[in-house]
Every structure is written in structure tokens, then in C-alpha cells.
Design an enzyme around this catalytic site. Sequence first.
Site: not given
Length: 551
Positions: A305, A505
Amino acid sequence: MAVTPSTSLLSFLQRLQKTAFEAFGGTDFDPKTYVDVPLRFALSVTQDAFQKLPRNANGTVAAEDLKRFLEAYFGGAGDDLVHLTPHDFVREPEGFLPKVKHPQVRAWALQVHWLWKNLTRKVSDAVHAHPDLHTLLPLPGSVVIPGSRFREVYYWDSYWVIRGLIASKMHDTATAIVTNLISLIEQYGFVLNGARAYYTNRSQPPLLSAMIYEIYRTTGDVELLKRSLPALLKEYEFWNSDIHKVTILDAQGCTHTLNRYNAMWDKPRPESSIKDQVFASNFSSVSEKQQFYRDLASAAESGWDFSTRWMRNPPNFTTLATTSVIPVDLNAFVLGMELNIAFFAKVVGDNGTAERFLENADLRKKAMDSVFWNANMKQWLDYWLENTCEEVHVWKNGRQNKNVFASNFVPLWMKPFYSDTSLVASVVESLKTSDLVRAAGVATSLTDSGQQWDFPNGWAPLQHMLVEGLLKSGSQEARSLAEEIAIRWVTTNYIVYKKTGLMHEKLDVEHCGEFGGGGEYVPQTGFGWSNGVVLAFLEEFGWPEDRNIEC
């Protein structure tokens, strides 16, 4: 189609989120914060106080008034998780990364190992005592969170966290994560996207059986397999239920069943409600809005996403149509689940289940060959459905998505594909010439759309699946490509850590030593799966003393 009902607490917190956005606004506003805050008092008391807040003529609340209300009636986001030092954490585990000989790399690897202590939590007693005051779900065991705004346990992240924990010899902490995920299946029938009330509308890439396999391979814990098998069978039913199942009639007239992402939700995602509504305002009819919300939540279920991979007309975000895509990687994961369930059933002596799941895996392998494989590109390509209402979809060559994504190579992570020598040679050649392998790792796609699951971002799980698939093939050429990717990935993580003091991340694979960006929130640090993949790569390949680590 199934839609998960919302709770009174979530509906109220979404109103709070909207009010906070109007009061505080700004580019760094994170809507998730306002659905993560725990209530200090009963919902009715809190709602009553909220109703009584003084409002301006346009209905907004002054920032100072809202700030005071938040301090009085709510704890901080994440306060309902308590820091915990895992009992199996030691500063330098015995036999830790024996192949890492370079002193600076070894020192850094230990710092990454020590991050498990920072990222381990347990659900506070307050959540167990008053679950109605929290969106955090009560879980039986300790958890390892990704980090930053991701302050709860996540499904697919946990696989790479566990790979890192195994390298860190923290088998009990790894097993506790699996126990938590099994408890979610026992309660909800599937593993939620994450352990929050607002994630009960969807799952995430199904890697629980892979986590259990890795722990079993390390510990030989047969009891874990016995305990897990009923839950895995239940999860398998969820992924093969009508909402996820698609039937395809191929060019030879054979019928195949494959799976897609399909969230049980047709409203804005509570954790991103205000942003979702802005995009949905481009649609005039209620049914179009509902379909868009379902496709948004389904993209979140995919873990990607967001990405041009799910858009009919990229990079136009409002053309997101995730439920119209049969994804290559999801079907590879379900194939892995079938093979793992067959293996576990055999170990515990349930031969009937073992045979049934080997047959299922064989059928899925044939379906993937038929629907996804593109012999010209030598990649597996996502398949776009023309109309999601049809009972049986007739395969057409033009419906394959010919754009290059890292996911086009994920099937190589599964044994039926990596054990095929001539196939591996073709796929290695294709990956080398795909343009995905960049200075600092494998790019997610070749499209720079501003979305985070696109170019130039590289993500730890994608590097790991590709590298491990290449390695397991046993081909020398595949191994050297795998090592090349791993060296680039470890290097860029090391340089970014030296610059920022943090693990990130996602990373920019175009530029060694730069972290990634784009998407709907600011770059996050911590970071569960990035730490896990660095440790797994260092365990596999080591780092010789005479190899420099620099961009």
C-alpha cells in the site's frame, strides 16, 4: 459481499480524528494516532465531554481546547503496550553470525541485534481488564513491533522479524509471535493485518506457515506443529473462501482456481479515514465510493500500500482496482502454505491431510504456470480480470500486466519453481536484464509514481525473497546474483545507519546510503523487517574482514 461491522469506539475515534485534523492540520498530521489512543474513561463519558467542547461557528474546535481534552481523556498512542526485555535476549548470543569477520560490520550487527530489546512489547494489563477502552487487541504473548507509527504487531512483517530473531538465537520470542497470530485465527478465523480493532476487516500476505516452518527447522518443536495445524487449516479456508477465490479458464480449456486480495470493507479505513475520503470525493455515486474503499483496503491487505501495480491507469490513484488483480505473489504464498501444511501434517502423522495438500499445491503450480508465466519476458505476471462479477474468467494474453515489478520474481522463493534448473536459468537472466537490480538493491517497480511501493524504493522483504529463492536453486550463477544483491542491500543499510543512527523501513535503491520516501506517511524507522533481513543476510553470507563496506 462480506463487510466487517464498525464498533462504537472506532466510529467515535474517527470523529476525533476529523476534529483533530481540522484543529491541528499540517503536512505531518498522522490520522492513525487518533485511532490508537486509549480512553481513560468509559466511551459514553468521553463522548459526552467531546460533545460539550466549545465549537467555532463552522463547528471546529480550537487547538488549545482539543489539546486539553486529549490530555484529560486519553492516554498516548502506544501507551497500552509496555516495554519488555525478552528473557531470551543476551547482549552477544553464543554462535552469533560466525561468518561476520569485519570488526565494524560485526559491531553494527550487534547494535541491530540490540534493537530487538527496543521493539519488544507486551499488551498492558489495562487492555486485558478493559478491552472496550482500546483499539489495541489483547494478545496472550509478547510481541515485536515494526517501530515508529507501527506500534502494534503486524502480520507479514513478523515473518522477517522472526528470521532476524532466529539469527539472534531468540527462539522463545519468535514462538510467542506465532502464538499471538494463532490466537487471532482462533478468534477471527484469519490473521488480521495487525492487532488493532480497525484491522479486523482484512488480512495480509499469508506467511504464518512459513514462520512456523522456520522455527521448527531451528528448534524441532513438534508440539508447535501440532498446536498450529488446526489454525493453519482455518486460515487456509479463509484464503480459499468465495471472496478470495477466482476461477480461470485457460487457453487449453482447463479450469484453474487462484486467489486475490479482497478486504471485507467498503468504507474509509479508520486509520486513514480523512485521507481516504478526500480521494473518494472524486466519485459521484455511493457504489463507486464503496468499491474504491474496498480496493484501498484490499491494497492494504496486499502489504503493497500503495503501488501502480494496483492501478488501472497508473499513476492515477483513483484508478486503484486491487480486487481486479490476481497477484503472482499472493498465489506463491498460498502455494507455500499448501506445501508447509502438507509437511507439518506428515510430521504429526496425518497422512490424509498431507496428501490432500500436496495435490492442492500441484494444482496451484499448474495454475500459476498457465495464468501467470510469460515465456517471452521469463517472468510471472499479475493477471487483470475484466469483470469481477463473472463466475468463470476466460484467460486472455492481453490481461497479463506486462510492467516489471519485483513481485514478478517472487514465485522463485517456492520449491516447485526454484528446483527447476532450466526455469531458474531463464528467470536469473530475466532478473539481470529487468532493470530492477540497482546500485543499492532491487527496486520495487520501474515506475516513479510517488507511491512507496514503486521506484526508487527497495523493501527488505522483496530483497530477501528474491535472494533466498536464487540461493535455494543451487545454481552458481543464481548464487552469485543473490550475493551481489545482499551485499548491496547490507551496505546501504549500514551507511544509512551510520548517517542517521537508525534502521529504516525502506531504502532508495537508486542511491546507496539514502532512505526511501513517498506514500501516505513520513518515512518510518525501527525497523522490524529491515533488522531481520540484515541479520539473515549476514548469517547467510557473512562479511569478510577484507571486504570494504562503503557506497
